[in-house]
Design a protein around this motif. Sequence first.
Motif, PDB file in Angstrom:
ATOM      1  N   ALA A  83      26.253 111.550 -82.743  1.00 45.22           N
ATOM      2  CA  ALA A  83      26.994 112.419 -82.026  1.00 45.22           C
ATOM      3  C   ALA A  83      26.277 112.334 -80.761  1.00 45.22           C
ATOM      4  O   ALA A  83      26.874 112.646 -79.705  1.00 45.22           O
ATOM      5  CB  ALA A  83      27.161 114.122 -82.571  1.00 45.22           C
ATOM      6  N   ALA A  84      24.872 112.613 -80.773  1.00 41.60           N
ATOM      7  CA  ALA A  84      24.129 112.817 -79.540  1.00 41.60           C
ATOM      8  C   ALA A  84      24.293 111.336 -78.616  1.00 41.60           C
ATOM      9  O   ALA A  84      24.422 111.425 -77.502  1.00 41.60           O
ATOM     10  CB  ALA A  84      22.754 113.006 -79.893  1.00 41.60           C
ATOM     11  N   LEU A 103      26.047 108.743 -74.170  1.00 42.76           N
ATOM     12  CA  LEU A 103      26.775 107.519 -73.362  1.00 42.76           C
ATOM     13  C   LEU A 103      27.939 107.859 -72.260  1.00 42.76           C
ATOM     14  O   LEU A 103      28.032 107.417 -71.379  1.00 42.76           O
ATOM     15  CB  LEU A 103      27.285 106.438 -74.240  1.00 42.76           C
ATOM     16  N   ALA A 104      28.772 108.829 -73.127  1.00 40.73           N
ATOM     17  CA  ALA A 104      29.739 109.469 -72.168  1.00 40.73           C
ATOM     18  C   ALA A 104      29.335 110.120 -70.753  1.00 40.73           C
ATOM     19  O   ALA A 104      29.865 109.883 -69.736  1.00 40.73           O
ATOM     20  CB  ALA A 104      30.471 110.332 -72.908  1.00 40.73           C
ATOM     21  N   CYS A 111      33.257 105.218 -67.268  1.00 33.61           N
ATOM     22  CA  CYS A 111      34.193 104.933 -68.419  1.00 33.61           C
ATOM     23  C   CYS A 111      35.112 106.036 -68.748  1.00 33.61           C
ATOM     24  O   CYS A 111      35.976 105.814 -69.437  1.00 33.61           O
ATOM     25  CB  CYS A 111      33.106 104.626 -69.435  1.00 33.61           C
ATOM     26  N   LYS A 112      35.065 107.341 -68.199  1.00 30.69           N
ATOM     27  CA  LYS A 112      36.001 108.417 -68.359  1.00 30.69           C
ATOM     28  C   LYS A 112      36.358 108.503 -69.998  1.00 30.69           C
ATOM     29  O   LYS A 112      37.142 108.588 -70.342  1.00 30.69           O
ATOM     30  CB  LYS A 112      37.198 107.989 -67.864  1.00 30.69           C
ATOM     31  N   LEU A 113      35.026 108.770 -70.478  1.00 32.50           N
ATOM     32  CA  LEU A 113      34.962 109.114 -72.004  1.00 32.50           C
ATOM     33  C   LEU A 113      34.805 110.427 -72.272  1.00 32.50           C
ATOM     34  O   LEU A 113      34.601 110.847 -73.551  1.00 32.50           O
ATOM     35  CB  LEU A 113      34.201 108.181 -72.696  1.00 32.50           C
ATOM     36  N   ALA A 128      35.262 110.411 -76.109  1.00 28.21           N
ATOM     37  CA  ALA A 128      34.041 110.067 -77.071  1.00 28.21           C
ATOM     38  C   ALA A 128      33.995 110.824 -78.267  1.00 28.21           C
ATOM     39  O   ALA A 128      33.635 110.471 -79.323  1.00 28.21           O
ATOM     40  CB  ALA A 128      32.625 110.232 -76.356  1.00 28.21           C
ATOM     41  N   ALA A 129      34.738 112.168 -78.104  1.00 30.87           N
ATOM     42  CA  ALA A 129      34.610 112.799 -79.410  1.00 30.87           C
ATOM     43  C   ALA A 129      35.476 112.316 -80.389  1.00 30.87           C
ATOM     44  O   ALA A 129      35.410 112.556 -81.686  1.00 30.87           O
ATOM     45  CB  ALA A 129      35.146 114.327 -79.083  1.00 30.87           C
TER      46      ALA A 129
END
Length: 205
Positions: free
Chosen positions: A67-68, A73-74, A80-82, A153-154
Amino acid sequence: MTNLLLYTNPMSRGRIVRWMLEEMQVPYEVRVLPYGTSMKTPEFLALNPMGKVPVLQHGDAIVTECAAICAYLADAFPDCKLAPPLSERADYYRWFFFAAGPLEAAVTDRSLSVIIPPDKQGTVGYGSYELTLNALETALSKSAYIAGPEFTAADVYVGSHLMWGIQFGSIEARPAFKAYIARLAQRPAHLRASELDDALMAEKA
C-alpha cells in the motif's frame, strides 16, 4: 531515467507493485529474489528488515509494504495521474488503507480460523469479517472505481486483494466484487504485468 528498482518474486505481493508500475508506463528495473536465503542476506535486510518482498528503491528512497509503495509512486509521479487531486482524496485514502488494515486482517483471521467473539469485536479494527465485506461492498456499489469514477492507485491495491481473495476462496464472490474485478482484469497494464510475472514463474518451473 526514473531510477526505479523493484525487488520482487512472481509468487509474492510484488505482483501488485508490478501492476502499479505498468499502469504508470515508466521505465523500471526488476530484481527477482528467490525465497530462502536471498531475502535474508545482510544486504537485503538493510533494505527491508522484515526480509520479504516487494521492496521499491527509487534513487536513495526505499519503500516497503504494498500500500505504501503504490501510494508513494502515485505521489512521486503525478504526471501518471494515478491519485486524485489533493482536495478529492478522502475516499482514495480511506479505502486504500481500509484494504491494508481491516480487510487484510479480517480475511487473514478468517483463513486461519481465528474467530472473534461478538463481545470482543470492538477490540479488533475490522469488527467482523461480514461487517468488513459489507462496508467494501457498499463503497463499490456507488461508482465504477473505489475512489470514484476514475481509476487510481487505490484500485490496484484494493482490486488485487479482491482478485486473490475470490480466486482462493477467502473472500466471498459477491456480485459487486465480481463486477469490479472484471473491469480491472481487462486493463492493458494488468494484463501486461500478469504476463511478465507469469513468464518469470514459467522460467522457474
